[in-house]
Design an enzyme around this catalytic site. Structure first.
Site, PDB file in Angstrom:
ATOM      1  N   ASN A  10       0.870  -1.182   0.000  1.00 25.30           N
ATOM      2  CA  ASN A  10       0.000   0.000   0.000  1.00 25.30           C
ATOM      3  C   ASN A  10       0.908   1.234   0.000  1.00 25.30           C
ATOM      4  O   ASN A  10       1.518   1.555   1.015  1.00 25.30           O
ATOM      5  CB  ASN A  10      -0.888  -0.024   1.258  1.00 25.30           C
ATOM      6  N   TRP A  11       0.980   1.886  -1.146  1.00 26.76           N
ATOM      7  CA  TRP A  11       1.889   3.039  -1.249  1.00 26.76           C
ATOM      8  C   TRP A  11       1.286   4.320  -0.679  1.00 26.76           C
ATOM      9  O   TRP A  11       1.963   5.337  -0.602  1.00 26.76           O
ATOM     10  CB  TRP A  11       2.313   3.241  -2.719  1.00 26.76           C
ATOM     11  N   LYS A  12       0.017   4.303  -0.338  1.00 27.41           N
ATOM     12  CA  LYS A  12      -0.640   5.498   0.212  1.00 27.41           C
ATOM     13  C   LYS A  12      -0.369   6.712  -0.687  1.00 27.41           C
ATOM     14  O   LYS A  12      -0.306   6.567  -1.897  1.00 27.41           O
ATOM     15  CB  LYS A  12      -0.184   5.729   1.653  1.00 27.41           C
ATOM     16  N   HIS A 100      -9.686   1.179   4.424  1.00 23.76           N
ATOM     17  CA  HIS A 100      -8.450   1.426   5.179  1.00 23.76           C
ATOM     18  C   HIS A 100      -8.741   2.404   6.325  1.00 23.76           C
ATOM     19  O   HIS A 100      -9.534   3.330   6.172  1.00 23.76           O
ATOM     20  CB  HIS A 100      -7.368   1.989   4.245  1.00 23.76           C
ATOM     21  N   GLU A 170      -5.828  -5.105  10.274  1.00 23.22           N
ATOM     22  CA  GLU A 170      -4.808  -4.096  10.553  1.00 23.22           C
ATOM     23  C   GLU A 170      -5.161  -3.364  11.849  1.00 23.22           C
ATOM     24  O   GLU A 170      -5.982  -2.422  11.832  1.00 23.22           O
ATOM     25  CB  GLU A 170      -4.763  -3.059   9.431  1.00 23.22           C
ATOM     26  N   GLY A 176       2.208   1.937  11.015  1.00 27.82           N
ATOM     27  CA  GLY A 176       3.233   2.981  10.995  1.00 27.82           C
ATOM     28  C   GLY A 176       3.919   3.247  12.319  1.00 27.82           C
ATOM     29  O   GLY A 176       4.680   4.204  12.436  1.00 27.82           O
ATOM     30  N   SER A 212       2.959  -2.234  10.263  1.00 26.11           N
ATOM     31  CA  SER A 212       4.402  -2.199  10.569  1.00 26.11           C
ATOM     32  C   SER A 212       5.169  -3.457  10.168  1.00 26.11           C
ATOM     33  O   SER A 212       6.178  -3.796  10.793  1.00 26.11           O
ATOM     34  CB  SER A 212       4.629  -1.920  12.060  1.00 26.11           C
ATOM     35  N   GLY A 233       2.829  -1.248   4.218  1.00 28.03           N
ATOM     36  CA  GLY A 233       2.851   0.163   3.851  1.00 28.03           C
ATOM     37  C   GLY A 233       4.271   0.659   3.658  1.00 28.03           C
ATOM     38  O   GLY A 233       4.902   0.449   2.616  1.00 28.03           O
ATOM     39  N   GLY A 234       4.815   1.298   4.698  1.00 23.91           N
ATOM     40  CA  GLY A 234       6.125   1.945   4.600  1.00 23.91           C
ATOM     41  C   GLY A 234       7.222   1.076   3.999  1.00 23.91           C
ATOM     42  O   GLY A 234       8.019   1.548   3.178  1.00 23.91           O
TER      43      GLY A 234
HETATM   44  C1  PEP Z   1      -1.104   0.193   6.050  1.00 23.06           C
HETATM   45  O1  PEP Z   1      -1.351   1.360   6.343  1.00 23.06           O
HETATM   46  O2  PEP Z   1      -1.871  -0.476   5.341  1.00 23.06           O
HETATM   47  C2  PEP Z   1       0.141  -0.374   6.544  1.00 23.06           C
HETATM   48  C3  PEP Z   1       0.224  -1.667   6.608  1.00 23.06           C
HETATM   49  O3  PEP Z   1       1.120   0.524   6.890  1.00 23.06           O
HETATM   50  P1  PEP Z   1       2.549   0.229   7.586  1.00 23.06           P
HETATM   51  O4  PEP Z   1       3.084  -1.070   7.035  1.00 23.06           O
HETATM   52  O5  PEP Z   1       3.398   1.395   7.204  1.00 23.06           O
HETATM   53  O6  PEP Z   1       2.288   0.125   9.043  1.00 23.06           O
END
Ligand code: PEP
Length: 251
Positions: A10-12, A100, A170, A176, A212, A233-234
């Site tokens: 997920n590149w947001k 989300h 999630e 994050g 995360s 995500g990140g």
């Molecule tokens: C997300 O927001 O879908 C996510 C998994 O973010 P992160 O991996 O950065 O916590």
């Protein structure tokens, strides 16, 4: 590892045209590896670069998805700023995230999410449905009550589309933050989600974890037996981090 596993990025609100080269590197890595059988790798990108990625014929080992769609049931109309599932279908886009927590905190409610699932499914787009509880619910041991309610409200009008839906659990407090639940908690939570969906919706659900996930914790997280993959995500923004996750997941 042979059963189907998902790594969904997920590149947001990240990524310019030039950043698509990170995805080319990952695509090449998948092409050269022969032990990634059963892996479905999906990158959910901002619309601006999603359209470009979907028309790049060289990217054969990765699928692409959107991060959201309009809740309008009509394909077109006076809805400034919105993108319909028909428009995604036109791009041959096969996936979209829905629900989300960053969209929920921006106004999406369960009725919107239910409609988004309906319109996506109608246009043959598979849905990655995000559910998860906030820190207060977690602390007061209400996590499953919260998630069960989200699942029920999003799915009860979409029973005929259940096969097209991947559930992403999630916990909001994990997104994050670098903090992840322990495996015992997650195994139990996945068991409860799968049992609930089997008992109430008669479906054998695909359930992935998000929050995360990184190359530092994938060795731990991959031992959650009931988990069918990860939403990242990140750590999906740079090819090196994502490839490190893939290597460890399949080692
Ligand atoms: C997300 O927001 O879908 C996510 C998994 O973010 P992160 O991996 O950065 O916590």
């Amino acid at each position: 590892m042979h059963s189907k596993k998902y790594l969904i990025a997920n590149w947001k609100m990240n990524g310019l045209k030039g950043d698509l080269n990170q995805i080319s590197i990952i695509d090449n890595f998948i092409k050269k590896k022969n032990n990634l059988s059963g892996l479905q790798c999906i990158f959910c990108l901002p619309y601006t670069i999603l359209a470009i990625a979907l028309t790049n014929r060289k990217l054969k080992n990765i699928k692409f998805g959107a991060q959201d769609i309009s809740n309008q049931l009509s394909d077109f109309g006076p809805f400034t700023g919105q993108i319909s599932s028909k428009m995604l279908q036109d791009l041959k886009c096969k996936f979209t995230i829905v629900g989300h927590s960053e969209k929920r905190s921006n106004g999406d409610n369960d009725a919107d999410i239910s409609q988004k699932i309906q319109t996506a499914s109608k246009n043959h787009i598979k849905v990655i449905l995000c559910v998860g509880e906030g820190l207060n619910d977690f602390k007061s041991k209400k996590s499953f009550i919260k998630v069960k309610r989200q699942l029920n409200l999003s799915l009860k009008k979409n029973k005929k589309f259940l096969k097209n839906i991947i559930i992403a659990y999630e916990p909001i407090w994990s997104i994050g933050t670098g903090i992840i639940p322990n495996n015992k908690y997650l195994n139990n939570f996945f068991y409860k989600i799968k049992k609930y969906l089997k008992d109430e919706f008669k479906t054998k659900a695909t359930v992935i974890y998000g929050g995360s996930v990184s190359s530092n914790n994938i060795d731990q997280l991959k031992n959650i037996n009931l988990c069918d993959g990860f939403l990242i995500g990140g750590a999906s923004l740079k090819s090196k981090n994502f490839i490190d996750i893939m290597k460890k997941y399949y080692s």
